[in-house]
Design a protein around this motif. Structure first.
Motif, short mmCIF file in Angstrom:
data_model
loop_
_atom_site.label_atom_id
_atom_site.label_comp_id
_atom_site.label_asym_id
_atom_site.label_seq_id
_atom_site.Cartn_x
_atom_site.Cartn_y
_atom_site.Cartn_z
N GLU A 1 47.91 38.00 36.34
CA GLU A 1 47.94 36.81 37.20
C GLU A 1 46.65 36.00 37.21
O GLU A 1 46.60 34.96 37.86
CB GLU A 1 48.29 37.22 38.64
N ASP A 2 45.64 36.48 36.49
CA ASP A 2 44.35 35.78 36.50
C ASP A 2 44.07 35.21 35.10
O ASP A 2 44.01 35.96 34.13
CB ASP A 2 43.24 36.74 36.89
N ALA A 3 43.88 33.90 35.05
CA ALA A 3 43.65 33.25 33.76
C ALA A 3 42.28 33.59 33.19
O ALA A 3 42.10 33.72 31.98
CB ALA A 3 43.80 31.74 33.90
N THR A 4 41.29 33.76 34.08
CA THR A 4 39.93 34.07 33.64
C THR A 4 39.37 35.23 34.46
O THR A 4 39.92 35.60 35.50
CB THR A 4 38.99 32.86 33.83
N ARG A 5 38.29 35.80 33.95
CA ARG A 5 37.61 36.88 34.68
C ARG A 5 37.13 36.35 36.04
O ARG A 5 37.17 37.07 37.04
CB ARG A 5 36.43 37.37 33.84
N TYR A 6 36.66 35.10 36.05
CA TYR A 6 36.22 34.47 37.29
C TYR A 6 37.35 34.46 38.31
O TYR A 6 37.15 34.79 39.48
CB TYR A 6 35.75 33.04 37.00
#
Length: 335
Positions: free
Chosen positions: A61-66
């Motif tokens: 569900e998270d596009a980036t590590r951020y």
């Protein structure tokens, strides 16, 4: 006397951003017998950027590590409630900050000890901030060479910091050939500070071995089940295994504080009488027979015949009288 090893159950991101799950972990860890519980405080804006790549692209569900770090965040107020919950169940609240802002928050929360993750060992900006608090510090050596650790240790000693070091291998899960148990005592000798072991093997036996060879603290990830979602689940102990480990460590600690004197076996006198043996004859033998090794047997208990330790002394001697099979052999039977 050796002090009891300090056991730290790490939650890390096992809560997957759920405050309810995190509190459930606190209650579960409190039943295992460890002394401390460890978290990671992530404040995405302060520690990361959209340019940070995933170590392992696991998130659905998270596009980036951020974005992932953002989802792992809790508010300052929520962290205060987390700390209170730890206090209520008698667990030391340990946390790894990943920004100077996180250190400010943790000081307001009332952190017990700061843990420095493997990736932050050379982050002297963060270390400077933490040393200013005067709180105890635990360093994980997972990605650091001795030359890098030398600089960090020198920095901390110069600041008069109260710190310890964990031998750690940054691999999830860690294979036996990667444990580096030998490094535990190398770290002790090199730096003269308390040394422990940070484990990612997902095996109870690893922590037991580390304590047996001198680890003064153990840190290990815990999870309700290794099939749960998250990057660390596969390298974690279950809560049941954590309890087993805590019990095993307590047993080892008791053993280490009760050394045995092998010069003194007085406590076994009665047992030795029962278990040790006397010389006997293994066949019917006539008067005047010259004894050989093949004539002899050993029979319990001790004290009814010549001691079996003296069997060589009877070989070649003659019997004064006839002896029956399985009779004990005594000095008065011999010429």
């Amino acid at each position: 006397m050796k002090t009891k090893p300090y056991l730290i159950a790490e939650i890390a991101q096992a809560h997957d951003g759920s405050l309810g799950t995190l509190h459930a972990y606190i209650d579960a860890v409190a039943k295992t017998g460890v002394q401390a519980i460890k978290f990671q405080m992530h404040i995405a804006e302060a520690e990361s950027s959209i340019h940070e790549p995933f170590r392992v692209k696991f998130s659905k569900e998270d596009a980036t590590r951020y974005d992932y770090w953002k989802r792992m965040e809790f508010t300052l107020s929520q962290w205060k409630d987390i700390k209170k919950h730890c206090d209520d169940v008698n667990l030391d609240f340990i946390c790894s900050p990943f920004s100077n802002l996180a250190v400010d928050w943790l000081e307001e929360v009332g952190v017990h000890t700061y843990k420095i993750g493997s990736g932050e060992v050379t982050n002297f900006l963060l270390l400077e901030k933490i040393t200013q608090t005067g709180k105890p510090i635990i360093i994980s050596s997972g990605m650091s060479s001795f030359s890098e650790l030398d600089k960090t240790v020198a920095f901390l000693k110069d600041k008069k910091a109260n710190f310890s070091i964990l031998q750690c291998t940054t691999a999830y899960p860690t294979k036996p050939e990667q444990y580096g148990l030998n490094v535990i005592n190398e770290l002790k000798e090199r730096y003269q500070v308390p040394v422990g072991f940070s484990d990612h093997s997902a095996k109870v036996s690893t922590g037991i071995a580390a304590v047996a060879i001198g680890a003064e603290m153990l840190e290990f990830h815990v999870v309700f089940h290794r099939e749960l979602f998250g990057p660390d689940a596969i390298a974690s102990l279950t809560l049941e295994e954590a309890k087993e480990l805590a019990e095993a460590v307590a047993t080892i600690h008791l053993a280490q504080n009760n050394p045995i004197d092998k010069n003194n076996n007085d406590s076994f006198k009665e047992l030795k009488t029962i278990f040790e043996k006397s010389l006997a004859i293994n066949k019917n033998l006539p008067k005047g027979h010259t004894l050989s090794f093949t004539d002899l047997e050993s029979k319990k208990p001790k004290g009814y015949g010549i001691s079996v330790t003296e069997f060589q002394s009877v070989i070649g001697r003659k019997l004064k009288s006839e002896k029956s099979q399985w009779d004990f052999l005594n000095e008065e039977d011999l010429e």
